[in-house]
Write an enzyme that holds these catalytic residues in place. Structure first.
Site, PDB file in Angstrom:
ATOM      1  CG  ASN A  42      -1.867  -1.161   1.255  1.00 26.77           C
ATOM      2  OD1 ASN A  42      -2.341  -1.590   0.202  1.00 26.77           O
ATOM      3  ND2 ASN A  42      -2.158  -1.681   2.433  1.00 26.77           N
TER       4      ASN A  42
ATOM      5  CG  HIS B  83       4.357  -2.164   5.745  1.00 27.57           C
ATOM      6  ND1 HIS B  83       4.274  -0.799   5.950  1.00 27.57           N
ATOM      7  CD2 HIS B  83       3.094  -2.612   5.663  1.00 27.57           C
ATOM      8  CE1 HIS B  83       2.995  -0.443   6.004  1.00 27.57           C
ATOM      9  NE2 HIS B  83       2.246  -1.526   5.818  1.00 27.57           N
TER      10      HIS B  83
HETATM   11  P1  5GP Z   1      -0.764  -0.523   5.915  1.00 31.66           P
HETATM   12  O1  5GP Z   1      -2.243  -0.191   5.982  1.00 31.66           O
HETATM   13  O2  5GP Z   1       0.080   0.647   6.339  1.00 31.66           O
HETATM   14  O3  5GP Z   1      -0.356  -1.093   4.587  1.00 31.66           O
HETATM   15  O4  5GP Z   1      -0.548  -1.705   6.921  1.00 31.66           O
HETATM   16  C1  5GP Z   1      -0.250  -1.510   8.279  1.00 31.66           C
HETATM   17  C2  5GP Z   1      -0.448  -2.847   8.935  1.00 31.66           C
HETATM   18  O5  5GP Z   1       0.193  -2.793  10.195  1.00 31.66           O
HETATM   19  C3  5GP Z   1      -1.913  -3.205   9.179  1.00 31.66           C
HETATM   20  O6  5GP Z   1      -2.213  -4.449   8.537  1.00 31.66           O
HETATM   21  C4  5GP Z   1      -2.005  -3.312  10.699  1.00 31.66           C
HETATM   22  O7  5GP Z   1      -2.843  -4.370  11.141  1.00 31.66           O
HETATM   23  C5  5GP Z   1      -0.552  -3.532  11.118  1.00 31.66           C
HETATM   24  N1  5GP Z   1      -0.232  -3.000  12.426  1.00 31.66           N
HETATM   25  C6  5GP Z   1      -0.602  -1.796  12.952  1.00 31.66           C
HETATM   26  N2  5GP Z   1      -0.086  -1.626  14.181  1.00 31.66           N
HETATM   27  C7  5GP Z   1       0.630  -2.756  14.446  1.00 31.66           C
HETATM   28  C8  5GP Z   1       1.406  -3.172  15.585  1.00 31.66           C
HETATM   29  O8  5GP Z   1       1.543  -2.485  16.594  1.00 31.66           O
HETATM   30  N3  5GP Z   1       2.004  -4.397  15.501  1.00 31.66           N
HETATM   31  C9  5GP Z   1       1.865  -5.197  14.381  1.00 31.66           C
HETATM   32  N4  5GP Z   1       2.475  -6.384  14.419  1.00 31.66           N
HETATM   33  N5  5GP Z   1       1.160  -4.835  13.313  1.00 31.66           N
HETATM   34  C10 5GP Z   1       0.540  -3.628  13.334  1.00 31.66           C
END
Ligand code: 5GP
Ligand code: ZN
Length: 111
Positions: A86, A99
């Site tokens: 994303n 990521h």
């Molecule tokens: P994005 O929306 O930025 O592509 O994905 C962020 C991801 O990080 C989401 O899937 C969310 O569930 C995960 N996430 C958010 N906070 C934490 C955290 O504190 N620990 C872990 N392991 N994952 C997290």
């Protein structure tokens, strides 16, 4: 980046369940999994998003891509896996440290 969630996870300041790590990347379980297996592949280097990646990051990004099949095999995703990147708010990015999501182990579609 002292206020970055993933930098803090990489530094061990916030706990996570790590499944793989090497010199360049750390991989840990997503806290809110959208598939039976859902991990986040995170470079140790803070790059906010793909929009901020530079030519100097080419080797790192290709290292990540080429590590994914090895990682999937380690996670038992023998049927295949989905990779999601994303980028930016409009792309659904919530954590601004680049990521790759790796999802699998169930019936498509995920996320
Ligand atoms: P994005 O929306 O930025 O592509 O994905 C962020 C991801 O990080 C989401 O899937 C969310 O569930 C995960 N996430 C958010 N906070 C934490 C955290 O504190 N620990 C872990 N392991 N994952 C997290
Ligand atoms: Zn960071």
């Amino acid at each position: 980046m002292s206020d970055c969630l993933f930098c803090k996870i990489i530094a061990g300041e916030i706990p996570s369940t790590q499944v793989y790590q090497d010199e360049h990347i750390v991989v840990f379980n997503d806290i809110a999994p959208k598939a039976p297996t859902h991990v986040l592949v995170v470079p140790r280097k803070h790059i906010a998003s793909l929009n901020e990646a530079e030519p100097a990051d080419s080797e790192l990004l290709s290292h990540i891509m080429l590590t994914l099949p090895k990682l999937a095999q380690q996670l038992g995703l023998n049927d295949g896996f989905r990779t999601v990147l994303n980028t930016g708010k409009g792309g659904g990015q919530e954590v601004f440290h680049i990521h790759f999501h790796v999802l699998g182990g169930g019936k498509m579609p995920f996320a």
